[in-house]
Design a protein around this motif. Structure first.
Motif, PDB file in Angstrom:
ATOM      1  N   THR A 155       0.778  -1.051   0.086  1.00  0.00           N
ATOM      2  CA  THR A 155      -0.084  -0.231   0.047  1.00  0.00           C
ATOM      3  C   THR A 155       0.879   1.203  -0.002  1.00  0.00           C
ATOM      4  O   THR A 155       2.015   1.161   0.303  1.00  0.00           O
ATOM      5  CB  THR A 155      -0.861   0.102   1.274  1.00  0.00           C
ATOM      6  OG1 THR A 155      -0.137   0.017   2.316  1.00  0.00           O
ATOM      7  CG2 THR A 155      -1.824  -1.041   1.369  1.00  0.00           C
ATOM      8  N   GLU A 156       0.340   2.176  -0.313  1.00  0.00           N
ATOM      9  CA  GLU A 156       1.046   3.689  -0.265  1.00  0.00           C
ATOM     10  C   GLU A 156       1.493   3.880   0.988  1.00  0.00           C
ATOM     11  O   GLU A 156       2.606   4.394   1.154  1.00  0.00           O
ATOM     12  CB  GLU A 156       0.042   4.755  -0.636  1.00  0.00           C
ATOM     13  CG  GLU A 156      -0.284   4.809  -2.379  1.00  0.00           C
ATOM     14  CD  GLU A 156      -1.326   5.746  -2.502  1.00  0.00           C
ATOM     15  OE1 GLU A 156      -0.992   7.137  -2.555  1.00  0.00           O
ATOM     16  OE2 GLU A 156      -2.641   5.348  -2.249  1.00  0.00           O
ATOM     17  N   MET A 160       5.358   4.950   2.031  1.00  0.00           N
ATOM     18  CA  MET A 160       5.384   6.334   2.246  1.00  0.00           C
ATOM     19  C   MET A 160       5.626   6.291   3.700  1.00  0.00           C
ATOM     20  O   MET A 160       6.278   7.641   4.267  1.00  0.00           O
ATOM     21  CB  MET A 160       4.203   7.190   2.259  1.00  0.00           C
ATOM     22  CG  MET A 160       3.984   7.320   0.794  1.00  0.00           C
ATOM     23  SD  MET A 160       5.301   8.067  -0.521  1.00  0.00           S
ATOM     24  CE  MET A 160       5.698   9.548   0.473  1.00  0.00           C
ATOM     25  N   ILE A 182       1.680  -1.048  -6.464  1.00  0.00           N
ATOM     26  CA  ILE A 182       0.939  -0.139  -5.124  1.00  0.00           C
ATOM     27  C   ILE A 182      -0.641  -0.591  -5.185  1.00  0.00           C
ATOM     28  O   ILE A 182      -1.103  -0.252  -6.012  1.00  0.00           O
ATOM     29  CB  ILE A 182       1.125   1.384  -5.523  1.00  0.00           C
ATOM     30  CG1 ILE A 182       2.691   1.916  -5.611  1.00  0.00           C
ATOM     31  CG2 ILE A 182       0.325   1.915  -4.327  1.00  0.00           C
ATOM     32  CD1 ILE A 182       3.377   1.750  -4.374  1.00  0.00           C
ATOM     33  N   PHE A 185      -4.322   2.159  -4.486  1.00  0.00           N
ATOM     34  CA  PHE A 185      -3.602   3.352  -5.127  1.00  0.00           C
ATOM     35  C   PHE A 185      -4.895   4.759  -5.161  1.00  0.00           C
ATOM     36  O   PHE A 185      -6.030   4.387  -5.427  1.00  0.00           O
ATOM     37  CB  PHE A 185      -3.067   3.291  -6.571  1.00  0.00           C
ATOM     38  CG  PHE A 185      -2.404   4.625  -6.675  1.00  0.00           C
ATOM     39  CD1 PHE A 185      -1.314   5.048  -6.100  1.00  0.00           C
ATOM     40  CD2 PHE A 185      -3.160   5.623  -7.577  1.00  0.00           C
ATOM     41  CE1 PHE A 185      -0.600   6.166  -6.304  1.00  0.00           C
ATOM     42  CE2 PHE A 185      -2.295   6.736  -8.074  1.00  0.00           C
ATOM     43  CZ  PHE A 185      -1.069   7.129  -7.176  1.00  0.00           C
ATOM     44  N   GLY A 188      -4.259   6.414  -0.133  1.00  0.00           N
ATOM     45  CA  GLY A 188      -3.130   6.968   0.879  1.00  0.00           C
ATOM     46  C   GLY A 188      -2.882   8.335   0.604  1.00  0.00           C
ATOM     47  O   GLY A 188      -3.485   8.871  -0.241  1.00  0.00           O
ATOM     48  N   SER A 190      -0.585  10.272  -1.235  1.00  0.00           N
ATOM     49  CA  SER A 190       0.431   9.758  -2.352  1.00  0.00           C
ATOM     50  C   SER A 190       1.173  10.997  -2.538  1.00  0.00           C
ATOM     51  O   SER A 190       0.702  12.189  -2.683  1.00  0.00           O
ATOM     52  CB  SER A 190      -0.079   9.431  -3.590  1.00  0.00           C
ATOM     53  OG  SER A 190      -1.530   9.780  -3.323  1.00  0.00           O
ATOM     54  N   TYR A 194       7.248  10.698  -5.500  1.00  0.00           N
ATOM     55  CA  TYR A 194       7.955   9.436  -5.140  1.00  0.00           C
ATOM     56  C   TYR A 194       7.534   8.481  -5.949  1.00  0.00           C
ATOM     57  O   TYR A 194       8.397   7.506  -6.207  1.00  0.00           O
ATOM     58  CB  TYR A 194       7.628   9.085  -3.690  1.00  0.00           C
ATOM     59  CG  TYR A 194       8.355   9.832  -2.739  1.00  0.00           C
ATOM     60  CD1 TYR A 194       9.644   9.264  -2.654  1.00  0.00           C
ATOM     61  CD2 TYR A 194       7.850  10.554  -1.741  1.00  0.00           C
ATOM     62  CE1 TYR A 194      10.702   9.661  -1.420  1.00  0.00           C
ATOM     63  CE2 TYR A 194       8.830  11.163  -0.807  1.00  0.00           C
ATOM     64  CZ  TYR A 194      10.004  10.901  -0.767  1.00  0.00           C
ATOM     65  OH  TYR A 194      11.002  11.537   0.112  1.00  0.00           O
ATOM     66  N   LEU A 195       6.702   8.714  -6.563  1.00  0.00           N
ATOM     67  CA  LEU A 195       6.195   7.463  -7.614  1.00  0.00           C
ATOM     68  C   LEU A 195       7.431   7.320  -8.547  1.00  0.00           C
ATOM     69  O   LEU A 195       7.514   6.194  -9.154  1.00  0.00           O
ATOM     70  CB  LEU A 195       4.780   8.112  -8.408  1.00  0.00           C
ATOM     71  CG  LEU A 195       3.581   7.413  -8.037  1.00  0.00           C
ATOM     72  CD1 LEU A 195       2.512   7.717  -8.943  1.00  0.00           C
ATOM     73  CD2 LEU A 195       3.596   6.024  -7.650  1.00  0.00           C
ATOM     74  N   LEU A 203       0.140   0.427 -10.627  1.00  0.00           N
ATOM     75  CA  LEU A 203      -0.687   0.739  -9.676  1.00  0.00           C
ATOM     76  C   LEU A 203      -2.087   0.181  -9.614  1.00  0.00           C
ATOM     77  O   LEU A 203      -2.564  -0.112 -10.857  1.00  0.00           O
ATOM     78  CB  LEU A 203      -0.953   2.510  -9.884  1.00  0.00           C
ATOM     79  CG  LEU A 203       0.253   3.243 -10.261  1.00  0.00           C
ATOM     80  CD1 LEU A 203      -0.113   4.750 -10.597  1.00  0.00           C
ATOM     81  CD2 LEU A 203       1.258   3.119  -8.885  1.00  0.00           C
TER      82      LEU A 203
END
Ligand code: C2E
Ligand code: MG
Ligand code: MG
Ligand code: MG
Length: 285
Positions: A155-156, A160, A182, A185, A188, A190, A194-195, A203
């Motif tokens: 998960t995000e 993160m 992820i 998607f 979270g 996001s 960072y992606l 995703l």
């Protein structure tokens, strides 16, 4: 009066909370023995690719944990996974899931099913654990399963939580050939920047955006934006929780190339999954 209502409400709330924590404790104790007592199993939900000619084809499975307790009955993962995480039990359970899912994939290969991929959900706790890349490598090696057949869902929130650590772990898994996606998607927090640093290949668009796709213009805008962004970043998208033809039609039109959901199939026990694939269930959708 207001005060009295308030106090009653407070009392009610407290006893409800007490009941909840009593149940959590009960579940934690029961979960401690669930593995050795053979109460855990996996169900497999087919994942489909959507072809340009309007066909759909099973290309993989997502392994989903199930717990049946002799007295408590079926306990939902939504209830027991958080308990497994907070108690640390998710580490042995998660390892069992990985071994069981990949062993199943090996049996399907041996039974002559087409080459499928296996998606396994990872908890943040497992992801943070030092040994994960080594564990994954060892299990793949023992089963003689190419790393490319495995996809780990994260998960995000798990990514993160500590992005620097996440990037390191992702790089180590990537170096071994394992793909990451992820999960959920959009639900979270996001950080889009960072992606592009995360070594993910897919995703999974959360089912909460898919649910009202046909009535809700905002959900359509979000799903459309995610598919486009993913495309621009070279990522695949898979829409979760597809239940209707209307949702599927929209997703196809927007260029989403993979789906899973009740429209195609619920998660199935391993034997039923085999029958489903053999029956060539693509004809139904
Ligand atoms: P998830 O990974 O996002 O899995 C998707 C959930 O949506 C599954 O619920 C699946 O049964 C359900 N689902 C699939 N298609 C549809 C649909 O068309 N409509 C609706 N309404 N639901 C659909 P499930 O099996 O209850 O799992 C819930 C969550 O528990 C999973 O969400 C995942 O976060 C967690 N989980 C399950 N198995 C594992 C596991 O082995 N390890 C870890 N760490 N977490 C797991
Ligand atoms: Mg998942
Ligand atoms: Mg999900
Ligand atoms: Mg979920």
């Amino acid at each position: 009066r207001a005060k009295r209502d308030g106090r009653n409400a407070y009392r009610f709330f407290t006893s409800e909370m007490q009941a909840q924590s009593a149940r959590a404790l009960l579940l934690e104790n029961a979960l401690r023995r669930a593995l050795e007592r053979g109460q855990l199993s996996l169900h497999y939900q087919p994942q489909f690719s959507l072809d340009a000619d309007g066909e759909s084809r099973v290309v993989g499975a997502e392994a989903l944990l199930r717990w049946h307790h002799p007295e408590l009955g079926w306990v939902s993962p939504a209830e027991f996974i958080p308990i497994a995480e907070s108690s640390g039990l998710i580490l042995p359970i998660g390892e069992w899931v990985l071994v069981e899912a990949l062993s199943q994939l090996r049996r399907w290969d041996d039974a002559g099913l087409p080459e499928l991929s296996m998606a396994v959900n990872l908890s943040a706790v497992q992801f943070r654990h030092d040994d994960l890349p080594q564990l994954v490598e060892r299990v793949l090696g023992e089963l003689g399963m190419p790393a490319e057949r495995l996809e780990l869902e994260l998960t995000e929130g798990a990514a993160m939580d500590n992005p620097a650590v996440a990037i390191t772990v992702m790089n180590e898994l990537h170096a071994r050939g394992v793909r990451l996606s992820i999960d959920d998607f959009g639900t979270g927090y996001s950080s889009l920047s960072y992606l592009k640093k995360f070594r993910v290949s897919k995703l999974k668009i959360d089912q909460s955006f898919v649910r009202d796709l046909t009535d809700d213009a905002e959900d359509r805008a979000i799903v459309d934006a995610v598919i486009r962004m993913a495309g621009a970043l070279g990522l695949q998208t898979l829409a979760e929780g597809v239940e209707t033809e209307g949702q599927l039609a929209f997703l196809r039109r927007q260029g989403c190339l993979a789906v899973q959901g009740y429209l195609f199939s619920r998660p199935l026990p391993a034997e039923a999954f085999v029958e489903f694939v053999r029956a060539g269930a693509l004809a139904t959708v």
